[in-house]
Design a protein around this motif. Structure first.
Motif, PDB file in Angstrom:
ATOM      1  N   HIS A   1      37.274  41.026  33.478  1.00  0.00           N
ATOM      2  CA  HIS A   1      38.706  40.840  33.220  1.00  0.00           C
ATOM      3  C   HIS A   1      39.120  41.514  31.917  1.00  0.00           C
ATOM      4  N   HIS A   2      38.506  42.641  31.653  1.00  0.00           N
ATOM      5  CA  HIS A   2      38.819  43.359  30.406  1.00  0.00           C
ATOM      6  C   HIS A   2      39.088  44.820  30.722  1.00  0.00           C
ATOM      7  N   ARG A   3      40.201  45.309  30.230  1.00  0.00           N
ATOM      8  CA  ARG A   3      40.543  46.708  30.402  1.00  0.00           C
ATOM      9  C   ARG A   3      40.880  47.271  29.025  1.00  0.00           C
TER      10      ARG A   3
ATOM     11  N   ARG B   1      32.932  46.829  34.112  1.00  0.00           N
ATOM     12  CA  ARG B   1      33.950  46.089  34.864  1.00  0.00           C
ATOM     13  C   ARG B   1      33.400  44.787  35.436  1.00  0.00           C
ATOM     14  N   GLN B   2      32.134  44.829  35.906  1.00  0.00           N
ATOM     15  CA  GLN B   2      31.519  43.648  36.520  1.00  0.00           C
ATOM     16  C   GLN B   2      30.046  43.599  36.121  1.00  0.00           C
TER      17      GLN B   2
ATOM     18  N   ASP C   1      33.592  39.509  37.248  1.00  0.00           N
ATOM     19  CA  ASP C   1      34.544  40.448  36.669  1.00  0.00           C
ATOM     20  C   ASP C   1      34.740  40.130  35.190  1.00  0.00           C
TER      21      ASP C   1
END
Length: 527
Positions: free
Chosen positions: A62-64, A146-147, A60
């Motif tokens: 872990h970034h949005r 996302r991944q 992941d």
């Protein structure tokens, strides 16, 4: 301006989180993580397919990323995908094996301005047999990584999620062979509601048959104006509309030339009856008076100004006109819409009314559970249905390019109404019916999957199909649906590869078999 941008970004982020929660709530029916039910039989858990476990372990990011401003112009690495149309909020798995696209992912992971973002554009071949050159759509969608996972052979497994639509302004290949593009983010509109002031007390209508709104009309805001004179000015009706509202207003003007030529095909029977009654009664009063509406200006019970002509006109017409209006029940006119067209016309473009109708039709087709959460967010619902509706990729690209929530929902409703058969795109052989649709993933009856060679396929799942021939043996390698083996299926008439038959590897797993049909090989049902 900065505050507006921050609020817009927060609104879109909240919508995204709510969309993810809704998908889980609507598709998980109390099954455990293995998909087992309470009986000895095992029912396949749709959540497993949406996890894309065939890609193996992925990390992941872990970034949005905060949503980009509408109208923003930026340069992005591009992915050209044949047979795929990505919509906002839809999941897109990728198996990246080509060096130029590997470079695109690596660039996205380290770029400073727009990290973890790539642009996805549909690629397609010309229909002319003499010119099969690859072409590219001009509207695409940004995808956030996302991944991802880097494999030993240097290839990448990636899971992305659609974010925002964009116009592709310019594309090129950089010195490293990586496809790039200059894109402009599309500014999305907000859902349209029927204005509160559009109905109730009647404003003056000097000529019901006029195509232009040259009369005094009430403000179409979400509340009553504090200034009656301003609200009743000739220009206040159109001035109060937003840009999106003005487009709807003008569209309705173009689609209905006066009351007696309005298309009532989309209204309910009750709405039709009321509208026709109002129009007939209004015309009869006009015929009796042989001219405009004559009366003095007065105040209604709610202190709203009701203007029916002026005193000078009344003096000219004499006592006969006075007697005509003395016996007229003006309360009848209070029940007539204050705007140019009746209530059922507004419902044709009310985003929330259209969302309810589209959601009901979608539930009837796929047997989905309650969609109340999405109905309250018509913008998300329009993309949700567009990303899952079992139509050709050309029609899906058309849906992506539609600007305006109401217009997209109206097009989707039309497609859902006409959709009944699944046909081979090449020879038009009927493969299945609408009732054969089967949901095998939280992505819905249509989802995107990638094979071991990096080709992405959007497939619709069916519980049964006809006119297909199986090629080769069944295998479980790289199966998109854990617990199922797949076999290639071709059209028996034209030998076009239509998809795959999936068969359970265990006798207690339900369903025992189903079909996955490629949407790129399906013809639209135009009956």
């Amino acid at each position: 301006m900065d505050d507006v941008r921050i609020l817009e970004a927060e609104r879109r982020r909240i919508q995204e989180l709510e969309f993810e929660e809704l998908q889980v709530e609507e598709e998980v029916d109390g099954r455990d993580s293995t998909g087992a039910g309470s009986s000895d039989d095992f029912t396949f858990n749709p959540c497993l397919a949406s996890l894309h476990t065939y890609l193996g372990e992925v990390e992941d990011t872990h970034h949005r990323l905060a949503f980009l401003d509408g109208g923003a112009v930026l340069n992005l690495p591009l992915f050209y995908l044949e047979g795929v149309v990505l919509f906002p909020e839809a999941t897109l798995p990728l198996r990246v094996v080509q060096p130029n696209f590997i470079s695109a992912v690596e660039r996205a992971l380290v770029q400073v301005d727009n990290p973890f973002i790539v642009g996805v554009v549909r690629a397609y071949r010309g229909s002319d047999s003499d010119n099969r050159q690859l072409r590219f759509a001009t509207v695409g969608t940004t995808a956030e990584i996302r991944q991802y996972r880097r494999l030993e052979d240097g290839s990448l497994n990636v899971v992305t999620r659609g974010q925002q639509r964009f116009h592709l302004k310019h594309r090129w290949i950089d010195v490293e062979g990586m496809p790039c593009g200059e894109v402009q983010i599309i500014q999305e509109d907000i859902p349209l509601r029927t204005p509160k002031d559009a109905f109730g007390k009647l404003a003056p209508l000097s000529n019901l048959r006029s195509h232009r709104l040259s009369r005094v009309l009430p403000s179409l805001g979400y509340g009553h104006s504090d200034n009656d004179s301003e609200a009743n000015s000739d220009d206040s009706f159109e001035n109060a509309l937003s840009s999106a509202g003005m487009r709807t207003h003008q569209s309705a003007l173009d689609s209905c030339y006066g009351y007696d030529v309005m298309d009532e095909s989309t209204s309910s029977d009750d709405d039709k009856f009321l509208s026709q009654t109002e129009m007939r009664s209004t015309r009869s009063h006009l015929n009796e008076s042989k001219g405009p509406l004559y009366s003095d200006t007065g105040k209604n019970a709610d202190n709203t100004t009701l203007e029916i002509g002026n005193s000078s006109d009344l003096a000219k017409k004499g006592e006969g006109s006075k007697r005509c209006w003395k016996n007229t029940d003006l309360n009848h006119f209070h029940r007539v819409p204050r705007a140019f067209w009746p209530h059922w016309v507004y419902r044709m473009y009310d985003s929330y009314c259209l969302a309810e109708r589209a959601a009901d039709m979608w539930k009837q087709i796929v047997g989905a559970p309650s969609m109340d959460g999405l109905v309250r967010k018509p913008d998300l619902l329009s993309f949700y249905i567009a990303s899952k509706i079992p139509v050709s990729e050309e029609t899906r690209q058309e849906l992506l390019e539609i600007d305006g929530i109401s217009y997209r929902l109206r097009r989707e409703i039309g497609l859902l109404e006409s959709f009944d058969l699944v046909q081979c795109k090449t020879c038009k052989t009927v493969i299945a019916q609408r009732s054969d649709m089967l949901v095998m993933s939280t992505e819905g009856p249509l989802g995107a999957y990638v094979n071991s060679h990096g080709y992405v396929h959007e497939i619709m799942t069916l519980q049964k199909a006809n006119g297909l021939a199986l090629i080769g043996r069944a295998t479980v390698e790289y199966s998109w649906f854990p617990g199922y083996a797949w076999t290639i299926a071709e059209c028996a008439s034209c030998e076009t590869q239509m998809g795959w038959l999936f068969t359970a590897t265990k006798k207690k797993l339900k369903p025992q078999s189903f079909w996955g049909i490629r949407s790129s090989q399906v013809a639209d049902d135009t009956r």
